[in-house]
Design a protein around this motif. Structure first.
Motif, short mmCIF file in Angstrom:
data_model
loop_
_atom_site.label_atom_id
_atom_site.label_comp_id
_atom_site.label_asym_id
_atom_site.label_seq_id
_atom_site.Cartn_x
_atom_site.Cartn_y
_atom_site.Cartn_z
N GLY A 161 -14.50 101.68 80.47
CA GLY A 161 -13.59 101.88 79.35
C GLY A 161 -12.15 102.09 79.77
N ASP A 162 -11.30 102.13 78.74
CA ASP A 162 -9.85 102.28 78.96
C ASP A 162 -9.47 103.76 78.95
OD1 ASP A 162 -9.40 99.53 79.20
OD2 ASP A 162 -9.45 99.28 77.03
N LEU A 163 -8.21 104.00 79.37
CA LEU A 163 -7.79 105.38 79.66
C LEU A 163 -6.76 105.91 78.67
CD1 LEU A 163 -7.78 107.78 81.73
CD2 LEU A 163 -5.86 106.62 82.83
N LEU A 164 -7.09 107.05 78.07
CA LEU A 164 -6.10 107.79 77.27
C LEU A 164 -5.32 108.66 78.24
CD1 LEU A 164 -8.59 108.84 74.50
CD2 LEU A 164 -6.52 107.50 74.05
N LEU A 165 -3.99 108.51 78.23
CA LEU A 165 -3.19 109.21 79.23
C LEU A 165 -2.04 109.96 78.55
CD1 LEU A 165 -2.86 109.63 82.28
CD2 LEU A 165 -1.32 107.67 82.30
N PRO A 166 -2.10 111.30 78.57
CA PRO A 166 -0.99 112.07 77.99
C PRO A 166 0.31 111.76 78.74
CG PRO A 166 -2.90 113.47 78.37
CD PRO A 166 -3.18 112.16 79.06
N LEU A 206 -6.06 107.46 70.05
CA LEU A 206 -7.35 106.75 70.03
C LEU A 206 -7.32 105.64 68.98
CD1 LEU A 206 -10.33 106.84 71.10
CD2 LEU A 206 -10.86 108.22 69.12
N THR A 207 -6.81 106.00 67.80
CA THR A 207 -6.78 105.02 66.71
C THR A 207 -5.86 103.87 67.07
OG1 THR A 207 -6.97 106.94 65.29
CG2 THR A 207 -6.52 104.88 64.19
N SER A 208 -4.72 104.18 67.65
CA SER A 208 -3.80 103.08 67.97
C SER A 208 -4.39 102.20 69.07
CB SER A 208 -2.40 103.60 68.31
OG SER A 208 -2.23 103.72 69.68
N GLY A 209 -5.10 102.80 70.02
CA GLY A 209 -5.76 102.00 71.06
C GLY A 209 -6.82 101.09 70.45
N GLN A 210 -7.62 101.65 69.57
CA GLN A 210 -8.69 100.85 68.97
C GLN A 210 -8.11 99.73 68.12
OE1 GLN A 210 -10.71 104.16 67.18
NE2 GLN A 210 -12.23 104.30 68.82
N SER A 217 -12.28 105.25 76.45
CA SER A 217 -13.44 106.12 76.61
C SER A 217 -13.23 107.18 77.69
CB SER A 217 -14.70 105.31 76.89
OG SER A 217 -14.52 104.58 78.06
N LEU A 218 -12.00 107.23 78.25
CA LEU A 218 -11.69 108.23 79.27
C LEU A 218 -10.39 108.94 78.88
CD1 LEU A 218 -12.03 105.90 82.40
CD2 LEU A 218 -13.78 107.43 81.48
N LEU A 219 -10.33 110.23 79.19
CA LEU A 219 -9.09 110.98 78.98
C LEU A 219 -8.81 111.78 80.24
CD1 LEU A 219 -6.78 112.40 77.36
CD2 LEU A 219 -8.52 113.94 76.43
#
Ligand code: PLP
Length: 495
Positions: A161-166, A206-210, A217-219
């Motif tokens: 999965g892709d990465l959520l990155l603060p 998350l919503t903007s990524g989707q 799926s990673l933070l």
């Protein structure tokens, strides 16, 4: 434009867009896209007959900004001043004698260690995690590697999965994710409080990524944080963990600075609330001032999926680094085995980092510079945006230009916010205080003696009220304060 412009990183959806961006001058900002061979052209050939050609997929790589700054320091003359190094994030206390002795006992350990690490070290790390984080862990859950950086990359490589990155976040996460073929979904934080992370910010990202067909799926979270020095409080950490559990997101919790919390905010691992979905990384580099030993670990959840992940990590490690250096692993057992002398050393380091970082923070605030209050590690993240128009008059529009201005005109080396994923016009910089412990013109031995003296003083807990003594022992602290004051005075009063 199909990209979200929440940060210096851009989420790409479209191969042509990615390709154009890749070829543009913004390449330095490491725009994020899912790389594939078709989206990237080979760089213009410099010699048809050259036997050495860098693969197109690797040609966007530039050296880590922190490491290259470190290598430039000392070469760089600046206008009339010796450069103050507030750029490189290295813990620099002398090595603890017990670790030194353990390494001296281990040089004959020339055999490869097991890929996952020496059993005694994995056991000691598991016990350290149980004790300091209050979560269950056994030796089987721990994997050791050559630095947590390598393990973070391995995780990004094997996790789906892709990465959520603060944003802002440590310089290497984004390039590593990109190397691992992941898309990055920036999570915007509040510029007035960049140390916080909330479920609302996460849901928005998350919503903007989707929406842009990414599969987040990673933070990655990092508390205490590089670059802000901030920490999530217990309530926020619990909320982030609950959010991740509900969204079925894996948390990678980079806790390399956990032992260096300053004391006014407790370190809380998200694994306390979400053990089945949290991976903890850490190592020797910061709390033990042993970055060059290259020793890190990851703690993996106890579950069927955790075992699969461990097998994948182990396979990857076996093909790349085989094992962390065996003598270093032997010595690291001592670091993680409970011992009052070593815990006093780590606690004293944390106290000194707290004293110096808080002191520079107070100076910044007294000068009117916005800056989050540091809670851990040795970083400050000031914001010069109130001086935007004054800086514009000096040709400074971006954090990169601000860092160059500070370096060239004021002899202050820092890293710009863009290195941490911020948009160019955010006038934020990272300042590191750990290099201010150097006395001037002393031998290495005198320097070590001074640092031991400071650590000893800190171990008695008498630092508060000792600021004058501290700054007279550490002249670079006073020099930094004086130079910041001169800089602000030269910029002129705020209207
Ligand atoms: N994570 C963060 C936030 C860091 O600042 C660093 C080092 O600067 C690392 C990880 C890498 O640590 P190691 O030396 O264990 O690779």
């Amino acid at each position: 434009m199909v990209s979200s412009r929440l940060s210096g990183y851009t989420l790409y959806n479209d191969a042509n867009q990615a390709k154009q961006q890749f070829q543009s001058h913004e390449r330095r900002l490491l725009p994020m896209f899912h790389p594939s061979k078709e989206t990237v052209e080979a760089p213009a050939s410099t010699g048809v007959s050259s036997p050495l050609r860098v693969a197109a997929d690797a040609s966007w790589l530039t050296p880590s900004p922190t490491l290259s700054l470190n290598e430039r320091m000392g070469q760089q003359p600046s206008a009339g001043y010796p450069t103050l190094d507030l750029g490189f994030g290295e813990a620099s206390f002398p090595l603890h004698p017990l670790l030194k002795a353990a390494l001296q006992d281990a040089p004959a350990r020339t055999q490869y260690a097991p890929v996952l690490g020496l059993p005694a070290l994995r056991q000691a790390i598991a016990e350290h995690i149980v004790k300091t984080r209050g979560v269950a862990a056994s030796a089987d859950d721990v994997m050791v590697g050559p630095g947590s950086k390598a393990l973070l990359y391995a995780l990004l490589q094997v996790l789906e999965g892709d990465l959520l990155l603060p944003i802002p976040s440590w310089v290497s996460y984004a390039p590593q994710a990109r190397l691992a073929g992941k898309r990055i979904i920036p999570v915007a934080t509040d510029p007035a409080d960049p140390c916080r992370l909330t479920p609302e910010q996460l849901t928005e990202a998350l919503t903007s990524g989707q929406r842009e067909s990414a599969t987040p799926s990673l933070l990655l979270i990092n508390s205490p944080n590089n670059p802000t020095g901030g920490m999530l409080d217990r309530g926020d950490m619990e909320a982030v963990a609950a959010w991740a559990r509900a969204a079925r997101i894996t948390l990678i919790s980079d806790e390399i600075y956990a032992e260096l919390a300053h004391g006014w905010r407790e370190h809380v691992s998200p694994a306390c609330f979400y053990p089945e979905g949290t991976l903890i990384t850490g190592g020797l580099s910061k709390a033990f001032s042993a970055g060059g030993w290259r020793l890190g670990y990851v703690v993996i959840p106890q579950s069927e999926e955790g075992s699969q992940l461990r097998a994948a990590l182990s396979a990857l490690a076996s093909e790349i680094w085989s094992s962390a250096a065996t003598p270093i692993q032997e010595a690291a057992v001592v670091a993680f085995t409970p011992n009052s002398e070593i815990s006093s050393y780590v606690q004293s380091s944390a106290r000194l980092h707290a004293a110096i970082t808080t002191r520079i923070y107070q100076t910044l605030r007294a000068l009117g510079i916005l800056c989050p209050r540091p809670a851990g590690a040795f970083y400050l993240y000031p914001d010069f945006s109130p001086w935007r128009t004054h800086l514009l008059a000096r040709g400074v529009r971006t954090s990169q230009e601000l860092a160059s201005y500070l370096s060239e005109t004021w002899g202050i080396a820092t890293l710009p916010g863009t290195a941490f994923g911020e948009p160019p016009d955010a006038l934020r910089l990272r300042l590191v205080t750990s290099r201010l412990y150097r006395a001037k013109k002393t031998s290495a031995q005198e320097q070590d003696e001074l640092l031991w003296h400071l650590l000893e003083q800190a171990s008695t807990g008498t630092l508060s009220g000792q600021e004058n003594w501290l700054t007279s022992s550490l002249p670079l602290v006073g020099e930094t304060e004086a130079r910041l004051a001169e800089l602000v005075e030269s910029l002129g009063a705020l209207g």
